[in-house]
Design a protein around this motif. Sequence first.
Motif: not given
Lengths: 342, 252
Positions: A178-206
């Motif tokens: 369940g945890v693996v499925a949930l995390l995989t879903m979140v990481v691949r979702s728009p939310f997960g991509h936005a999270l990674a975008a904020a990690r790589d360049n916070e200023r740009r993401a904002r």
Amino acid sequence: MFEMNATRLRVWLFTLACLIAAIALPFLAPTYYVQFFAKALIMGMLAMALNLVVGHGGLVSLCHAAFFGLAGYVLALLSPRYDAASLLTTFPLAVLSSAAAGLVIGALALRTRGIYFIMVTLAFGEMLFFFFHDTKVAGGSDGIFINVRPEIAVAGRQLLDLDKPITFYFFVLACLVGVVALLTMVVRSPFGHALAAARDNERRARSLGFPIFRIRLIAFALSGGLAGVAGYLAAAQFGFVAPQMLGWHQSATVLVMVLIGGLRSVTGPLVGALVLIGLEEVLKAHLDNWKLAEGLIIIGIVVMLPNGIRQIWPMIFGSSPEVPVDAGRAEAEHAVAEARHA
Amino acid sequence: MHEIALRAECLQKRFGGLAAVRDVSIDVHVGEIHAVIGPNGAGKSTLINLLSGELFANAGEILLGATNITAFAPDRRARAGLGRAYQKTTIFPKFSVHENVRLAAQARSSAPLRMFGGVQSDTECHRRAADAIGNAGLSGRSQVIADRLSHGEQRQLEIAMVLATDPRIILLDEPLAGMGQSEAREIIALIASLKIGRAVLIVEHDMDAVFELADRLTVMQDGGVIATGLPQEVRTHPAVRAAYLGNYGDVA
Ligand SMILES: Nc1ncnc2c1ncn2[C@@H]1O[C@H](COP(=O)(O)OP(=O)(O)OP(=O)(O)O)[C@@H](O)[C@H]1O
Ligand SMILES: [Mg+2]
């Protein structure tokens, strides 16, 4: 395209093989190993939960043991002394408590960056540690026992009993899937991509319009809740919780698991946990001063593996463009950036 | 007279004792390119940062259309229709061109923070990203990792990202900085096309480009505005000649 599908197929086949092996294990191996493996899977869950914020969010947290331990304490405090607690009420309550703690600590810690974030999370984690250590709420420094493991019972009939080792093992396995499925879903979702975008360049993401604070806070609370899943299971397995479960030692150990397994995948930290716990088991059996050997081996792994340290370094000491929230530093950094340009 | 997309009134920004921006008022109209020029340290980037919300003004007001956005954080201003590019290229260097632009489109989609379903499923987002990549002249480069792009292409990418957020006003801080002649030509043509249906505010040191692009011109010096108006008016303004354009005598 074909190549893509071939790799995908291989990944699926590998996952399936691992799952089949995990299901077959209790029928082939002695109980000791089944319990040992269950413990390793639980730590793997904790490491994967942590990696949502470390690897995908770029936030190095040192308080995840507190979320882990808190859920364990919730189970311990809700368990009747001579009776089994109800799994269906204690499990969600424990997980929600950890998520709520994540929400509160995140709301305060996420106002800082880099090394300051680490220190603030460390401080909050230690606060929870000392809360359980120094007060009489739950046995103080001696900890507290869970005499009977939780169960699911309907109208007096027991449907699921975690006291049975094999039932417990399969419950852990189901939670892991369940945890693996949930995390995989979140990481691949728009939310997960936005999270990674904020990690790589916070200023740009904002400046694209992503509400960075909210995104990170959601991730932090979710990660805290999943750490709570692991903590609940660990408490149920050992039948005992103590303040050490919440300490920074534990947080640091889990971080090492994440580093060994790599930051960029969902299941990497699970592998890291299995490696670390397996290593510990082997060294313990063969060496007197096994802690020393373990330390050296871990340093070796972490330094040699390309993923670990190199990715975590900029998160702590900041080499990527980041805008701190507090205006004073934001402006100072801006000045530096402008000066560099001129 | 075109509709006003962005209006700032009496903006002030102090850094300690230094008034980096003082009493600056500026209008940017839909369908127009408004250029801001001025010597180094005049306060142009600070002005852009005040407008985009990265810095908060000590005094003054900012209106986006009819909305007062003075107290809005940068992300909220972006969602309200303000897009910007930076003086120093600011992209996601490890992601592909397509992912960079898709993220921008996602930020303005109806559910930017959806937690279930992969990003692939939002076809509308992908279409908007592909359009923006095409309009910015990067078709065929969409699978390239952003940090492998040339400097000029990275600036194009940044404009593509801004386009994908579908802004009403675009702020560009020195889009031509550090660019070769032929690369600059492409970007100039791209910038000229941005004003259709949008407002554009551009800060630029390249005077040829400024006079080619600008419909309106504001000259800043030491944090203040010394002249504003149509380019031919500003060009002959005595204070401007004295303070600034003198250096560019042959252009002006
Ligand atoms: N964060 C800051 N802290 C202190 N001073 C600053 C800061 N940002 C800018 N300044 C100062 O404010 C003044 C205006 O700077 P700004 O970057 O806005 O100029 P500019 O017109 O964009 O110059 P350039 O053409 O070189 O980009 C300069 O004197 C600069 O040193
Ligand atoms: Mg500037």
